[in-house]
Scaffold this active site. Structure first.
Site, PDB file in Angstrom:
ATOM      1  N   HIS A  45    -110.337 -13.251 110.280  1.00 36.67           N
ATOM      2  CA  HIS A  45    -109.720 -12.629 109.262  1.00 36.67           C
ATOM      3  C   HIS A  45    -108.297 -11.949 109.929  1.00 36.67           C
ATOM      4  O   HIS A  45    -107.242 -11.725 109.081  1.00 36.67           O
ATOM      5  CB  HIS A  45    -110.319 -11.791 108.415  1.00 36.67           C
ATOM      6  CG  HIS A  45    -110.656 -10.305 108.934  1.00 36.67           C
ATOM      7  ND1 HIS A  45    -111.830 -10.177 109.423  1.00 36.67           N
ATOM      8  CD2 HIS A  45    -109.748  -9.448 109.185  1.00 36.67           C
ATOM      9  CE1 HIS A  45    -111.934  -8.996 109.793  1.00 36.67           C
ATOM     10  NE2 HIS A  45    -110.838  -8.503 109.758  1.00 36.67           N
ATOM     11  N   ASP A  75    -116.544 -15.584 110.866  1.00 41.77           N
ATOM     12  CA  ASP A  75    -115.479 -14.317 111.233  1.00 41.77           C
ATOM     13  C   ASP A  75    -115.273 -14.507 112.812  1.00 41.77           C
ATOM     14  O   ASP A  75    -114.890 -13.246 112.995  1.00 41.77           O
ATOM     15  CB  ASP A  75    -115.574 -12.981 110.733  1.00 41.77           C
ATOM     16  CG  ASP A  75    -114.390 -12.347 110.452  1.00 41.77           C
ATOM     17  OD1 ASP A  75    -113.310 -13.086 110.246  1.00 41.77           O
ATOM     18  OD2 ASP A  75    -114.496 -11.108 110.075  1.00 41.77           O
ATOM     19  N   SER A 160    -110.592  -4.374 113.479  1.00 39.13           N
ATOM     20  CA  SER A 160    -111.116  -5.751 113.476  1.00 39.13           C
ATOM     21  C   SER A 160    -110.665  -6.611 114.843  1.00 39.13           C
ATOM     22  O   SER A 160    -109.488  -6.495 115.108  1.00 39.13           O
ATOM     23  CB  SER A 160    -110.492  -6.532 112.148  1.00 39.13           C
ATOM     24  OG  SER A 160    -110.927  -5.694 110.880  1.00 39.13           O
TER      25      SER A 160
END
Length: 319
Positions: A45, A75, A160
């Site tokens: 992402h 992911d 992230s």
């Protein structure tokens, strides 16, 4: 820091190649060494939709990278350098500093580093400290997180793809999702952060580097729920429905059907006792395309066994 870039476009939506790409969003990553090359691990992402990707290393240098491999369902993304940065070799983690996250215990100290709120444009990471709150968490919102590590080291948008370390400085996870408090407004840390365990990343790493056909999440094609006995105790994973393209479906006698209860799955050289549907999700998160499994299940009062290899997930819309 990992930066997602997009090219400016004219009024017709056409890309303007004469202008450099502009920063769209960003995240974090970690340098690792495998097969005598340096790579960057991050989240899908973070780089999703990028027309170009750059990383800013700790020395403030901006470097071009390419998305080399992705496990979209989980992911996990792997970035490569067009030209190997030999000056970073001493800073890339070798396998001895990448430890199995299975060894983590609840209450263990962990450290998260990364680029919260995209402030670290100079490549210098922000560090936060916390403890492991739980293991084997399952989350699903666009991506599936299985075996996830829950911790309270402060992680915010921009973290992230960044690393989670144990107190010895070993890489144990890749930070990904955070829990959002309903009605809290802007996305920010609420004390519940979730990391992809590094042993899950390792399960796909070599296949991603080699760009092998098995570098994809294995597909079982079952909708499951936890089966319970008369006292309400879990007794396995009950099949609710079977996808038309499931490798365990079909008309064969040993094909699984709704109502069957999975109790044991053999894989990776050992039996895994299945108590709940979550046990299947956690196990599957380690399985690539082609993984060989044996599924022992109960139908009525009789026991059966299916064995075979997981297939690739069908394209969307294909049943």
């Amino acid at each position: 820091s990992v930066w997602n870039l997009k090219y400016p476009r004219n009024k017709n939506g056409e890309k303007i190649d004469t202008e450099p790409p502009r920063l769209s969003s960003g995240g974090s990553g970690v340098l690792v060494e495998r097969k005598r090359k340096i790579w960057v691990i991050t989240n899908v992402h973070v780089v999703q939709g990028a027309e170009a990707v750059k990383v800013v290393t700790f020395d403030g240098t901006w470097r071009d990278v390419h998305v080399h491999g992705q496990i979209r369902q989980y992911d996990i993304a792997l970035l490569s350098f067009p030209k190997q940065p030999r000056d970073l070799k001493a800073y890339a983690l070798n396998p001895s500093k990448i430890k199995a996250s299975r060894d983590l215990e609840e209450g263990a100290w962990v450290v998260a580093t990364g680029n919260p709120f995209h402030l670290a444009t100079d490549g210098k990471a922000v560090t936060t400290l916390g403890v492991v709150s739980g293991k084997d968490r399952i989350l699903g919102s666009g991506f599936v997180y299985g075996n996830a590590i829950q911790h309270d080291a402060e992680v915010n948008p921009g973290n992230s793809g960044g690393p989670l370390w144990n107190r010895r400085g070993d890489l144990v996870g890749i930070n990904g999702m955070i829990s959002i408090r309903p009605g809290a407004g802007a996305r920010a840390n609420t004390g519940a952060s979730f990391s992809i365990p590094i042993h899950q990343v390792n399960a796909f790493m070599t296949a991603m580097i080699d760009q092998d056909a098995s570098a994809a999440a294995g597909f079982l094609g079952l909708e499951l729920k936890t089966a319970v006995d008369e006292q309400g105790n879990p007794r396995g994973a009950e099949v609710v429905s079977v996808h038309a393209r499931s490798p365990v479906g079909g008309r064969a006698k040993k094909a699984l059907r709704p109502g069957d209860v999975i109790q044991v799955v053999w894989g990776f050289g050992e039996d895994h006792r299945i108590h709940t549907a979550s046990d299947i999700t956690n196990l599957l998160s380690l399985c690539r395309v082609g993984t060989f499994l044996k599924i022992k299940y109960k139908r009525g009062k009789r026991y059966y066994e299916w064995s075979g290899r997981l297939t690739a997930r069908p394209a969307r819309g294909r049943r």
